[in-house]
Design an enzyme around this catalytic site. Structure first.
Site, mmCIF file in Angstrom:
data_model
loop_
_atom_site.group_PDB
_atom_site.id
_atom_site.type_symbol
_atom_site.label_atom_id
_atom_site.label_comp_id
_atom_site.label_asym_id
_atom_site.label_seq_id
_atom_site.Cartn_x
_atom_site.Cartn_y
_atom_site.Cartn_z
ATOM 1 N N GLU A 134 0.877 -1.171 0.000
ATOM 2 C CA GLU A 134 0.000 0.000 0.000
ATOM 3 C C GLU A 134 0.910 1.215 0.000
ATOM 4 O OE1 GLU A 134 -3.019 -0.396 -0.542
ATOM 5 O OE2 GLU A 134 -3.241 -2.511 -0.044
ATOM 6 N N CYS B 220 -1.931 8.714 2.464
ATOM 7 C CA CYS B 220 -1.848 8.281 1.065
ATOM 8 C C CYS B 220 -3.146 8.535 0.314
ATOM 9 C CB CYS B 220 -1.483 6.800 0.996
ATOM 10 S SG CYS B 220 -2.705 5.681 1.728
#
Length: 491
Positions: A225, A263
């Site tokens: 990720e 993110c």
């Protein structure tokens, strides 16, 4: 005290010896079948909920210590969402863990086909510093739910939260099957020298590449990720109410989510030239209202990240594009919410992930022009668009690629257990949350059972054209002609 916990006491671990013994011990525990038991999994998930409930105030304190997060932000983005997610897993775990019946062809009768979820084994989770509790315990809960033994490596850049996890996870969870390892990059690299059945890493693409390279040694499957430049399209909105709601949600997804250090936070906005002045004025006035009291925004992680972000604004070309904010306090590690209008495309702020409270606003002639712009960029982990134009929505879904697309809101998709969370391309691969966390750490084993009742000889040599013809009927599922063929009739 378990060997993996020595770092929590300030001692220097001997990685090669301590970690090797820990991994071997975890594999023994897993092979004993302890973690596969459904009741064990449920008990561990309930214990996680107790940990989060019992230690709520301490959690608020460590998150504030590491990142300056207000308790409201901490509850919304980490604590509350975790409890909700783990309860959802508990409610559905028995169903997820049950074998699923699969279709078996009539020609194999009598036969049954099943898909049986089984745990992968001993897994390793690297969490990140920006959501140091959530990005540690969300995947940990999924790995436990799937029946694995787990090692959690929290980020050393959020030391208070890491120490909290190291101190409390052994008190609440099965310390023989769930371990916390503290330390810096050297400990992370040593962990990757060992064999794992799955590794999940959340963090930068640079470290992600190191993890991938290390995983080759044991052919370890990896889920990554990673960060990305998450775009946000803002279409012309006729309704004043819609405009204000859009701005509220943009601010929430940029400055109220770890000061943009996430993110999935909005990286930059794309808007029509004619709508840009209206949007900027609304952002200014709403920021003034939302940030009127201290604590509305977390601080920058550390001096290194502060220097990175301040460096963007020290570029004279970028400084000329500032239309709001720009004040920086290096002592308090604070940067005022800052708006940039059309900074140079080749500047660092436009080529690197911002990961902070700076928002570039890029103008286009027409909103539809953003499609070509987005297709020319790396695939982000999330894409956002505020629009009432259904055609534009369809085009974004059909013509662009991203980990997720959210219309008329931002970041909230992270809170949904019903949809997967993860990147695509350069923003990562592998998905989790809800059932997808369970599946990330599971292997779907095919189980096919037949009886000895019926045997067809056309599947064996010696070969002839008749057998090939019969196989044609089998593979086309033409059981009518197959039946006549077996009776000896030929066309």
């Amino acid at each position: 005290m378990a060997p993996a916990m020595v770092a929590a006491m300030g001692e220097k671990p001997k990685p090669a010896v301590v970690l090797g013994g820990m991994v071997s011990g975890l594999r023994e525990v897993y092979e004993s079948g302890r973690t596969k038991d459904l009741e064990w999994r449920q008990s561990q998930l309930k214990a996680l909920i107790r940990l989060l409930t019992d230690k709520e105030e301490e959690i608020f304190a460590v998150l504030h210590d590491d990142l300056g997060k207000h308790r409201g932000e901490s509850f919304r983005d980490e604590l509350g969402i975790l409890v909700k997610s783990i309860k959802y897993t508990l409610q559905n775990l028995k169903k997820w863990a049950a074998p699923e019946r699969a279709e078996s062809p009539l020609v194999a009768f009598p036969a049954t086909a099943m898909v049986v979820p089984e745990p992968l084994g001993v897994v390793l989770v690297f969490s990140c510093w920006n959501l140091p509790l959530g990005l540690a315990l969300e995947p940990l809960s999924g790995a436990i739910a799937a029946g694995n033994a787990v090692v959690l490596k929290p980020s050393e850049l959020a030391p208070s939260t890491a120490a909290f996890l190291a101190a409390n996870i052994p008190r609440y969870l099965d310390s023989r099957a769930v371990k916390v390892v503290l330390g810096g990059p050297n400990v992370g690299e040593e962990l990757m020298e060992h064999r794992w059945d799955k590794v999940l890493f959340t963090g930068s693409a640079r470290i992600g590449r190191i993890i991938m390279a290390k995983a080759v040694k044991h052919l370890t499957p990896v889920a990554l990720e990673l960060g990305s430049k998450c775009p946000c399209i803002v279409d012309w909105l006729d309704s004043k109410r819609d405009r204000q709601i859009a701005v509220n949600r943009i601010i929430g997804a940029k400055w109220s989510t770890c000061a943009g250090q996430a993110c999935i936070a909005i990286d930059h906005v794309i808007v029509e030239e004619r709508f840009a002045p209206i949007l900027i004025e609304l952002l200014k006035s709403t920021l003034k209202r939302f940030m009127a009291k201290p604590g509305g925004m977390a601080r920058i992680l550390n001096a290194k990240h502060f220097e990175r972000l301040s460096g963007y604004l020290e570029d004279n070309r970028v400084a000329a594009s500032v239309v709001h904010g720009g004040y920086m306090d290096p002592k308090k590690l604070n940067i005022e919410p800052t708006l940039l209008l059309n900074p140079p495309a080749d500047s660092d702020v436009m080529t690197e992930e911002v990961f902070g409270p700076i928002l570039p606003i890029i103008t286009v002639k027409k909103t539809e022009d953003c499609i070509a712009y987005l297709k020319s960029k790396p695939k982000p982990i999330a894409m956002y668009a505020f629009t009432n134009n259904e055609r534009l929505k369809r085009r974004i879904v059909e013509e662009t690629s991203s980990g997720s697309v959210t219309f008329n809101d931002a970041v909230v998709q992270y809170a949904l257990e019903s949809v997967p969370f993860g990147g695509v391309g350069h923003s990562g691969f592998g998905q989790y949350h809800g059932k997808y966390s369970f599946e990330l750490f599971s292997h779907k084993k095919a189980v096919f059972k037949r009886s000895f009742l019926i045997e067809f000889m056309f599947r064996y040599p010696p070969w002839d054209e008749s057998k090939i013809g019969t196989l044609r009927h089998v593979f086309s599922y033409n059981y009518f002609l197959l039946f006549f063929n077996l009776l000896g009739f030929r066309r």
